[in-house]
Design a protein around this motif. Structure first.
Motif, PDB file in Angstrom:
ATOM      1  N   ASN A  57      15.159  23.310  26.338  1.00  0.00           N
ATOM      2  CA  ASN A  57      13.822  23.198  25.763  1.00  0.00           C
ATOM      3  C   ASN A  57      13.786  24.076  24.527  1.00  0.00           C
ATOM      4  O   ASN A  57      13.517  25.266  24.594  1.00  0.00           O
ATOM      5  N   GLY A  58      14.081  23.472  23.390  1.00  0.00           N
ATOM      6  CA  GLY A  58      14.205  24.245  22.164  1.00  0.00           C
ATOM      7  C   GLY A  58      15.443  25.129  22.243  1.00  0.00           C
ATOM      8  O   GLY A  58      16.543  24.661  22.502  1.00  0.00           O
ATOM      9  N   LYS A  59      15.249  26.420  22.037  1.00  0.00           N
ATOM     10  CA  LYS A  59      16.365  27.363  22.097  1.00  0.00           C
ATOM     11  C   LYS A  59      16.594  27.897  23.513  1.00  0.00           C
ATOM     12  O   LYS A  59      17.548  28.636  23.745  1.00  0.00           O
ATOM     13  N   ARG A  60      15.717  27.524  24.441  1.00  0.00           N
ATOM     14  CA  ARG A  60      15.808  28.025  25.811  1.00  0.00           C
ATOM     15  C   ARG A  60      16.540  27.013  26.693  1.00  0.00           C
ATOM     16  O   ARG A  60      16.341  25.807  26.576  1.00  0.00           O
ATOM     17  N   ILE A  61      17.369  27.558  27.593  1.00  0.00           N
ATOM     18  CA  ILE A  61      18.151  26.700  28.482  1.00  0.00           C
ATOM     19  C   ILE A  61      17.990  27.170  29.921  1.00  0.00           C
ATOM     20  O   ILE A  61      18.023  28.369  30.210  1.00  0.00           O
ATOM     21  N   ASP A  62      17.790  26.208  30.802  1.00  0.00           N
ATOM     22  CA  ASP A  62      17.795  26.458  32.239  1.00  0.00           C
ATOM     23  C   ASP A  62      18.985  25.723  32.837  1.00  0.00           C
ATOM     24  O   ASP A  62      19.275  24.581  32.454  1.00  0.00           O
ATOM     25  N   VAL A  63      19.666  26.366  33.779  1.00  0.00           N
ATOM     26  CA  VAL A  63      20.808  25.736  34.441  1.00  0.00           C
ATOM     27  C   VAL A  63      20.666  25.943  35.940  1.00  0.00           C
ATOM     28  O   VAL A  63      20.377  27.049  36.406  1.00  0.00           O
ATOM     29  N   TRP A  64      20.876  24.869  36.696  1.00  0.00           N
ATOM     30  CA  TRP A  64      20.847  24.934  38.143  1.00  0.00           C
ATOM     31  C   TRP A  64      22.117  24.309  38.716  1.00  0.00           C
ATOM     32  O   TRP A  64      22.717  23.414  38.113  1.00  0.00           O
ATOM     33  N   LEU A  65      22.500  24.780  39.898  1.00  0.00           N
ATOM     34  CA  LEU A  65      23.555  24.143  40.672  1.00  0.00           C
ATOM     35  C   LEU A  65      22.851  23.341  41.763  1.00  0.00           C
ATOM     36  O   LEU A  65      22.033  23.883  42.507  1.00  0.00           O
ATOM     37  N   ILE A  66      23.165  22.049  41.841  1.00  0.00           N
ATOM     38  CA  ILE A  66      22.434  21.151  42.734  1.00  0.00           C
ATOM     39  C   ILE A  66      23.037  21.160  44.140  1.00  0.00           C
ATOM     40  O   ILE A  66      24.247  21.002  44.318  1.00  0.00           O
ATOM     41  N   TYR A  67      22.170  21.334  45.121  1.00  0.00           N
ATOM     42  CA  TYR A  67      22.539  21.244  46.535  1.00  0.00           C
ATOM     43  C   TYR A  67      21.846  20.037  47.153  1.00  0.00           C
ATOM     44  O   TYR A  67      20.776  19.622  46.695  1.00  0.00           O
ATOM     45  N   ILE A 115      21.019  29.191  38.051  1.00  0.00           N
ATOM     46  CA  ILE A 115      22.172  29.890  37.469  1.00  0.00           C
ATOM     47  C   ILE A 115      21.727  30.649  36.219  1.00  0.00           C
ATOM     48  O   ILE A 115      22.012  31.824  36.064  1.00  0.00           O
ATOM     49  N   PHE A 116      21.027  29.953  35.311  1.00  0.00           N
ATOM     50  CA  PHE A 116      20.399  30.577  34.143  1.00  0.00           C
ATOM     51  C   PHE A 116      18.939  30.139  34.109  1.00  0.00           C
ATOM     52  O   PHE A 116      18.625  28.975  34.356  1.00  0.00           O
ATOM     53  N   GLU A 117      18.059  31.074  33.768  1.00  0.00           N
ATOM     54  CA  GLU A 117      16.638  30.756  33.702  1.00  0.00           C
ATOM     55  C   GLU A 117      16.066  31.218  32.372  1.00  0.00           C
ATOM     56  O   GLU A 117      16.131  32.397  32.036  1.00  0.00           O
ATOM     57  N   ARG A 118      15.557  30.258  31.600  1.00  0.00           N
ATOM     58  CA  ARG A 118      14.953  30.529  30.301  1.00  0.00           C
ATOM     59  C   ARG A 118      15.866  31.396  29.454  1.00  0.00           C
ATOM     60  O   ARG A 118      15.451  32.383  28.836  1.00  0.00           O
ATOM     61  N   CYS A 119      17.129  31.023  29.392  1.00  0.00           N
ATOM     62  CA  CYS A 119      18.129  31.797  28.669  1.00  0.00           C
ATOM     63  C   CYS A 119      18.263  31.279  27.242  1.00  0.00           C
ATOM     64  O   CYS A 119      18.244  30.062  26.999  1.00  0.00           O
ATOM     65  N   ASN A 120      18.373  32.192  26.276  1.00  0.00           N
ATOM     66  CA  ASN A 120      18.573  31.789  24.895  1.00  0.00           C
ATOM     67  C   ASN A 120      19.949  31.150  24.744  1.00  0.00           C
ATOM     68  O   ASN A 120      20.947  31.679  25.239  1.00  0.00           O
ATOM     69  N   ARG A 121      19.975  30.019  24.066  1.00  0.00           N
ATOM     70  CA  ARG A 121      21.237  29.292  23.903  1.00  0.00           C
ATOM     71  C   ARG A 121      22.318  30.179  23.288  1.00  0.00           C
ATOM     72  O   ARG A 121      23.494  30.071  23.637  1.00  0.00           O
ATOM     73  N   ARG A 122      21.952  31.069  22.379  1.00  0.00           N
ATOM     74  CA  ARG A 122      22.930  31.926  21.708  1.00  0.00           C
ATOM     75  C   ARG A 122      23.588  32.926  22.667  1.00  0.00           C
ATOM     76  O   ARG A 122      24.639  33.475  22.375  1.00  0.00           O
ATOM     77  N   ASP A 123      22.938  33.151  23.824  1.00  0.00           N
ATOM     78  CA  ASP A 123      23.478  34.104  24.800  1.00  0.00           C
ATOM     79  C   ASP A 123      24.499  33.471  25.745  1.00  0.00           C
ATOM     80  O   ASP A 123      25.094  34.171  26.567  1.00  0.00           O
ATOM     81  N   ILE A 124      24.684  32.165  25.631  1.00  0.00           N
ATOM     82  CA  ILE A 124      25.656  31.472  26.476  1.00  0.00           C
ATOM     83  C   ILE A 124      26.840  31.054  25.610  1.00  0.00           C
ATOM     84  O   ILE A 124      26.656  30.369  24.600  1.00  0.00           O
ATOM     85  N   GLU A 125      28.028  31.458  25.991  1.00  0.00           N
ATOM     86  CA  GLU A 125      29.210  31.096  25.228  1.00  0.00           C
ATOM     87  C   GLU A 125      29.357  29.577  25.173  1.00  0.00           C
ATOM     88  O   GLU A 125      29.129  28.896  26.185  1.00  0.00           O
ATOM     89  N   PRO A 126      29.735  29.043  24.016  1.00  0.00           N
ATOM     90  CA  PRO A 126      29.866  27.578  23.876  1.00  0.00           C
ATOM     91  C   PRO A 126      30.786  26.962  24.923  1.00  0.00           C
ATOM     92  O   PRO A 126      30.495  25.875  25.443  1.00  0.00           O
ATOM     93  N   ALA A 127      31.900  27.644  25.248  1.00  0.00           N
ATOM     94  CA  ALA A 127      32.836  27.104  26.237  1.00  0.00           C
ATOM     95  C   ALA A 127      32.190  27.030  27.616  1.00  0.00           C
ATOM     96  O   ALA A 127      32.402  26.072  28.372  1.00  0.00           O
ATOM     97  N   LEU A 128      31.389  28.052  27.945  1.00  0.00           N
ATOM     98  CA  LEU A 128      30.702  28.062  29.234  1.00  0.00           C
ATOM     99  C   LEU A 128      29.650  26.962  29.283  1.00  0.00           C
ATOM    100  O   LEU A 128      29.528  26.253  30.290  1.00  0.00           O
ATOM    101  N   LEU A 129      28.907  26.803  28.214  1.00  0.00           N
ATOM    102  CA  LEU A 129      27.880  25.767  28.173  1.00  0.00           C
ATOM    103  C   LEU A 129      28.517  24.384  28.306  1.00  0.00           C
ATOM    104  O   LEU A 129      28.003  23.518  29.030  1.00  0.00           O
ATOM    105  N   ALA A 130      29.641  24.181  27.633  1.00  0.00           N
ATOM    106  CA  ALA A 130      30.346  22.905  27.738  1.00  0.00           C
ATOM    107  C   ALA A 130      30.815  22.655  29.169  1.00  0.00           C
ATOM    108  O   ALA A 130      30.742  21.520  29.670  1.00  0.00           O
ATOM    109  N   ALA A 131      31.296  23.713  29.838  1.00  0.00           N
ATOM    110  CA  ALA A 131      31.758  23.579  31.222  1.00  0.00           C
ATOM    111  C   ALA A 131      30.598  23.222  32.148  1.00  0.00           C
ATOM    112  O   ALA A 131      30.747  22.415  33.075  1.00  0.00           O
ATOM    113  N   LEU A 132      29.439  23.807  31.899  1.00  0.00           N
ATOM    114  CA  LEU A 132      28.258  23.493  32.700  1.00  0.00           C
ATOM    115  C   LEU A 132      27.819  22.050  32.485  1.00  0.00           C
ATOM    116  O   LEU A 132      27.474  21.337  33.438  1.00  0.00           O
ATOM    117  N   GLU A 133      27.831  21.622  31.246  1.00  0.00           N
ATOM    118  CA  GLU A 133      27.371  20.278  30.924  1.00  0.00           C
ATOM    119  C   GLU A 133      28.308  19.188  31.442  1.00  0.00           C
ATOM    120  O   GLU A 133      27.875  18.068  31.712  1.00  0.00           O
TER     121      GLU A 133
END
Length: 209
Positions: A43-53, A66-84
């Motif tokens: 949502n804009g620059k903010r990212i939420d990530v969940w692991l689905i059960y 996993i991440f809640e209202r986290c700034n995109r710049r605070d997540i390493e690109p490689a990690l974000l790609a792995a999550l996606e």
């Protein structure tokens, strides 16, 4: 050292911990299993990530933050790609984080099921008079150390206890000297019951009888 057999065991839990969640479809508390899938919401620059059960009874979903209202710049690109892309190794790492799961859910069931990959490091089995084991644990497991050793070595836990009493067996957790480790019995009823679990790295040395 002559007659020394060195073997490394890589221990991997098979079943991820399952939280007990109130399922509005089943109408009660049910165990939920990890799906191995992430949900990423930007949502804009903010990212939420969940692991689905998923509920083991009806497949109803529950999202573990996993991440809640986290700034995109605070997540390493490689990690974000792995999550996606639902990287399996990353999903497994989070799924087996029982401590992190318990920080959110009061009741979590763990399973003792494991696989053990054994690697010969040094020596020949037919000439061995002493055994040195290095135990490397991929993730936490409720399996007790004495049960692990007895099961994989094909001996009784009472025999392990006898070896300890005769100082034919010593267990050395990583970062602890043999003097500190001593020959503590792993089937002693310690207060929490967790001291007898395998740690990330354990070393066991024994004289073969």
């Amino acid at each position: 050292m002559s007659g020394l057999l060195r073997i490394r065991w890589a221990i991997a839990p098979e079943i991820a911990p399952r939280p007990f969640i109130n399922c509005n479809r089943c109408g009660g508390t049910r165990p939920y299993r990890c799906s191995g899938k992430f949900r990423v919401n930007a949502n804009g620059k903010r990212i939420d990530v969940w692991l689905i059960y998923r509920c083991t009874g009806c497949e109803n979903s529950w999202n573990r933050t996993i991440f809640e209202r986290c700034n995109r710049r605070d997540i390493e690109p490689a990690l974000l790609a792995a999550l996606e892309c639902n990287d399996p190794a990353l999903a497994r790492r989070h799924a087996f984080d029982a401590a992190g799961l318990r920080s959110r859910i009061a009741r979590v069931k763990e399973f003792p099921d494991i696989t053990v990959r054994k690697e010969l490091v040094e020596g020949r089995p037919q000439c061995a008079s002493a055994l040195w084991l290095e135990l490397r644990l991929e993730a936490a497991t409720p399996l007790r150390l004495d049960r692990l050793l007895a099961g994989e070595l094909g001996i009784s836990r009472s025999r392990l206890q006898t070896w300890e009493e005769r100082r034919a067996l010593a267990v050395e957790p990583e970062g602890q000297s043999p003097a500190q480790a001593g020959t503590r019995r792993h089937d002693d009823p310690h207060r929490s019951g967790r001291r007898g679990r395998p740690r990330r790295h354990h070393r066991a040395r024994m004289r073969l009888k």
